[in-house]
Design an enzyme around this catalytic site. Structure first.
Site, PDB file in Angstrom:
ATOM      1  N   GLU A  45      66.163  21.489  17.424  1.00  0.00           N
ATOM      2  CA  GLU A  45      66.247  20.739  18.681  1.00  0.00           C
ATOM      3  C   GLU A  45      66.390  21.555  19.051  1.00  0.00           C
ATOM      4  O   GLU A  45      65.825  21.613  20.422  1.00  0.00           O
ATOM      5  CB  GLU A  45      67.978  20.202  18.504  1.00  0.00           C
ATOM      6  N   CYS A 202      56.544   6.320  25.800  1.00  0.00           N
ATOM      7  CA  CYS A 202      56.706   6.509  27.545  1.00  0.00           C
ATOM      8  C   CYS A 202      57.589   7.540  28.114  1.00  0.00           C
ATOM      9  O   CYS A 202      57.501   8.219  28.507  1.00  0.00           O
ATOM     10  CB  CYS A 202      58.334   5.944  27.463  1.00  0.00           C
ATOM     11  N   CYS A 217      53.783  -1.048  24.414  1.00  0.00           N
ATOM     12  CA  CYS A 217      54.732  -0.795  24.655  1.00  0.00           C
ATOM     13  C   CYS A 217      55.567  -2.315  24.145  1.00  0.00           C
ATOM     14  O   CYS A 217      55.287  -3.522  25.074  1.00  0.00           O
ATOM     15  CB  CYS A 217      55.122  -0.693  26.253  1.00  0.00           C
ATOM     16  N   CYS A 223      60.768  -4.389  31.237  1.00  0.00           N
ATOM     17  CA  CYS A 223      60.973  -2.967  31.923  1.00  0.00           C
ATOM     18  C   CYS A 223      60.961  -3.107  33.133  1.00  0.00           C
ATOM     19  O   CYS A 223      59.727  -3.554  34.332  1.00  0.00           O
ATOM     20  CB  CYS A 223      60.109  -2.403  31.432  1.00  0.00           C
TER      21      CYS A 223
END
Length: 352
Positions: A45, A202, A217, A223
């Site tokens: 991370e 995205c 998508c 969306c």
């Protein structure tokens, strides 16, 4: 003028559809997805902050070979950590990585906490990173909201407010928490799905709804950004920071098989890394101007002008300077342009 409070409409089955998408089309073979310990997740991370996955893939296993445990990392010197981090940029991450490892060893008996709030109190760990470690390593219910996730949620729900403002970011945080699955078994797939969907579908530029080569998508029909033709306007683009232009001189001073380097201040560009001195007052030997080159950082464009000097005897050292054998320089924490510069030249034989 009062700030707009966003009311998030329901997107039917969003959470479950994202889980299903991740299981079918998400990423499953990244090295940090295997043997998901808190240490391995945390390391990935931190590396992935502001660094592309392709770069981290090349460096993650190398770093783990040198520092396989939080104990080994905490026991290392900061110079050893910076040396392994060299080339990935944003070196504050490496210094915080070292400080965090030391804190885990001294304050938490060598075990990363499972509570996201406690994780967030450790050096270099923000709210989203803390949540990722808690979810992936301990199965805790916590929401992430990194750059990719902000983009996904903002587009699907048409959230067009300025996300540099705390009020608006907090609204999106609340929404992210409301979307979390209730089944513990779904938390990892959902969280990984958010990361993957933002990183591969995205995307900031040419997302899948515009570029079909990236795939389809599953949220196209709901969306708001897509339906209102505002994909390129959401998330809101704030004014870009002005790029600072910097001219820098490197005094490349060589004596026999050694080169003079100085440790940069703890604040500023390349803080704490080793670099060539930028000024000199004592050298009288002839100098040779080498070709200048450019190096671009996020908010800085640097023009670096190396000047090479072969010394007959060593100059007097300042407190932050040291002579290094050319064979040992590779083991130091160096800025990326320094590493590339040294690799491209034989500083001893060149010009002699």
């Amino acid at each position: 003028m009062s700030e707009k409070v966003m009311i998030f409409s329901e997107v039917k089955n969003f959470t479950q559809d994202l889980i299903d998408w991740q299981k079918k089309l998400g990423r499953h073979d990244l090295p940090w997805q295997k043997n998901r310990t808190a240490y391995r997740v945390w390391l990935s991370e931190i590396m992935l902050q502001q660094t592309q996955v392709s770069t981290v893939l090349n460096r993650y296993d190398e770093f783990l070979k040198i520092f396989p445990t939080v104990e080994r990392l905490g026991a290392a010197t900061v110079d050893e950590v910076l040396a392994q981090w060299s080339g990935m940029g944003y070196y504050t991450r490496a210094r915080n990585l070292h400080r965090c490892a030391q804190s885990v060893m001294t304050d938490h008996d060598g075990v990363f906490p499972s509570d996201p709030k406690v994780l967030e109190s450790l050096p270099g760990i923000g709210r989203s990173t803390a949540a990722a470690v808690a979810v992936f390593a301990y199965g805790k219910r916590a929401a992430i909201l990194d750059g990719n996730v902000k983009r996904v949620l903002a587009r699907i729900w048409g959230f067009d407010q300025d996300l540099t403002k705390t009020l608006h970011t907090n609204q999106l945080w609340s929404h992210a928490e409301n979307l979390l699955p209730h089944k513990k078994s779904d938390l990892i797939a959902y969280t990984q799905g958010l990361m993957d969907f933002g990183a591969t579908h995205c995307t900031q530029y040419q997302p899948a709804c515009i570029d079909p080569q990236k795939g389809s998508c599953p949220f196209k029909k709901s969306c708001v950004a897509y339906l209102s033709e505002r994909i390129n306007q959401i998330p809101l683009k704030v004014k870009k920071v002005k790029v600072e232009k910097i001219d820098m001189t490197w005094w490349v001073m060589i004596h026999q098989d050694q080169v003079l380097l100085e440790k940069r201040p703890e604040k500023g560009i390349w803080a704490g890394l080793w670099c060539f001195p930028e000024s000199q007052e004592l050298v009288k030997e002839p100098s040779q101007a080498m070709p200048a080159f450019k190096h671009v950082l996020t908010h800085r464009q640097m023009t670096i002008k190396p000047i090479k000097v072969h010394l007959k005897k060593r100059v007097r050292l300042q407190e932050n300077q040291q002579w290094f054998s050319l064979n040992d320089v590779g083991g130091l924490g160096l800025p990326k342009p320094m590493s590339l510069f040294l690799k491209s030249l034989d500083l001893v034989r060149d010009g002699e």
